[in-house]
Design a protein around this motif. Structure first.
Motif, short mmCIF file in Angstrom:
data_model
loop_
_atom_site.label_atom_id
_atom_site.label_comp_id
_atom_site.label_asym_id
_atom_site.label_seq_id
_atom_site.Cartn_x
_atom_site.Cartn_y
_atom_site.Cartn_z
N THR A 34 0.88 -1.03 -0.01
CA THR A 34 -0.09 -0.06 -0.01
C THR A 34 0.92 1.33 0.14
N GLY A 83 2.34 5.16 -0.03
CA GLY A 83 1.78 6.43 0.52
C GLY A 83 2.81 7.62 -0.03
N VAL A 110 3.19 2.02 3.02
CA VAL A 110 2.75 2.41 4.19
C VAL A 110 2.31 0.99 4.89
N ARG A 111 2.28 -0.05 4.11
CA ARG A 111 1.91 -1.47 4.27
C ARG A 111 2.15 -2.24 3.29
N GLY A 118 9.53 3.91 4.89
CA GLY A 118 8.96 3.83 3.74
C GLY A 118 9.33 2.77 2.68
#
Length: 318
Positions: free
Chosen positions: A25, A27, A32-33, A46
């Motif tokens: 995911t 950002g 972020v994931r 990051g």
């Protein structure tokens, strides 16, 4: 140049489980994931940490609040050393080899993807690799760096089978627990017809402390890459460079000082340039380091029994 996240997002896999996709995911400041169907992964500054800590020599305890600290303390070279290294015959050979790799990758694929194993620090002669806008470079290492796409362990490369066009493993195999496993992973992620370029030391003293494990003769290096068709192989620095390294190590040991030993060994630096005058057959038996540029066969290679020592040996002791 370094690939964008969009260039490789679809290639990411759970380390050691190439059938399990990893979804990142993104950002504003990076990921972020990061997670697969099997587990979630940490994100450090990051950069996703795609390591299976249960099966890796990298420990989860190494992952603190500020991220993975560099396992190896790479001290910067002085300005004089950097100039000298740029002029070494070995550095010129590395640059020429990278040019050959870039040309081969571009000839075999449009917008080729090149993976750099252990890319936390850019290697000698690799400048053109990162500067070429026609390449998409994915780099990883076991600690954070601005040059990385993600953090990973080369024993389980988190990329899909047959998904990339070239792999670079420069000054890395001496620092890993299982070099053969790294090479097997490189073969796995390469497309048929893809290329590999490797540099590994031979006559070098221990460097980077407790994380220095292996040395390879040129013949041993060829056997390590036995599954690949050779395009170019040989020495990176011969007897002259090896002699300079030995004298520098002696001076450092006698003075108990890295800096003073380096200064006292400077008069012997010209030894490295004598390699220009030595034939390859003489250099290879006293090589400071060795290199291999090869191609993954389009089909399963023939039996490795055909690699007879007398046939692969390049030195003068016949």
């Amino acid at each position: 140049m370094l690939a964008s996240f969009e260039d490789y997002a679809g290639l990411l896999r759970h380390p050691g489980r190439p059938d399990e996709r990893v979804v990142i995911t993104p950002g504003k400041a990076g990921a972020v994931r990061a997670a697969s169907a099997l587990s979630a992964f940490p994100v450090v500054h990051g950069q996703p940490v795609l390591i299976d800590f249960e099966r890796s020599v990298v420990r989860r305890a190494d992952l603190g609040e500020e991220g993975l600290a560099p396992l190896i303390d790479r001290k910067p070279h002085s300005g004089l050393r950097q100039i000298a290294k740029a002029l070494f015959p070995s550095t010129k050979r590395s640059r020429a080899n990278f040019s050959a790799l870039i040309a081969a990758a571009k000839a075999s694929a449009d917008d080729p993807i090149v993976v750099v194993v252990g890319g936390g620090t850019r290697g000698e002669g690799s400048r053109d690799l990162y500067a070429d806008p026609g390449l998409k470079v994915i780099a990883f290492d076991v600690y954070p760096s601005t040059d990385l796409s993600f953090i990973a362990d080369g024993h389980a490369i988190p990329l899909a089978d047959a998904s990339v066009d070239a792999v670079v493993v420069q000054a890395v195999l001496e620092h890993v627990v299982d070099p053969a496993r790294i090479v097997a992973e490189i073969e796995r992620v390469l497309k048929p017809g893809g290329h590999v370029y490797a540099e590994t030391p031979f006559l070098q003293h221990v460097h980077e402390g407790p994380y220095d494990f292996w040395r390879f003769t040129e013949s041993g290096h060829r056997l390590l890459f036995r599954a690949f068709e050779p395009m170019a192989r040989g020495s990176l620095g011969g007897t002259g460079l090896s002699a300079y390294w030995a004298i520098r190590a002696l001076m450092r040991d006698l003075t108990r000082s890295r800096k003073l030993g380096g200064l006292l060994s400077l008069p012997f630096l010209p030894l490295a340039f004598l390699d220009h005058r030595l034939p390859e057959a003489r250099q290879v038996d006293s090589a400071n380091g060795v290199y291999f540029l090869g191609r993954k066969p389009a089909q399963v290679p023939a039996s490795t029994a055909s690699l007879h020592p007398q046939d692969i040996y390049l030195g003068h002791q016949r």
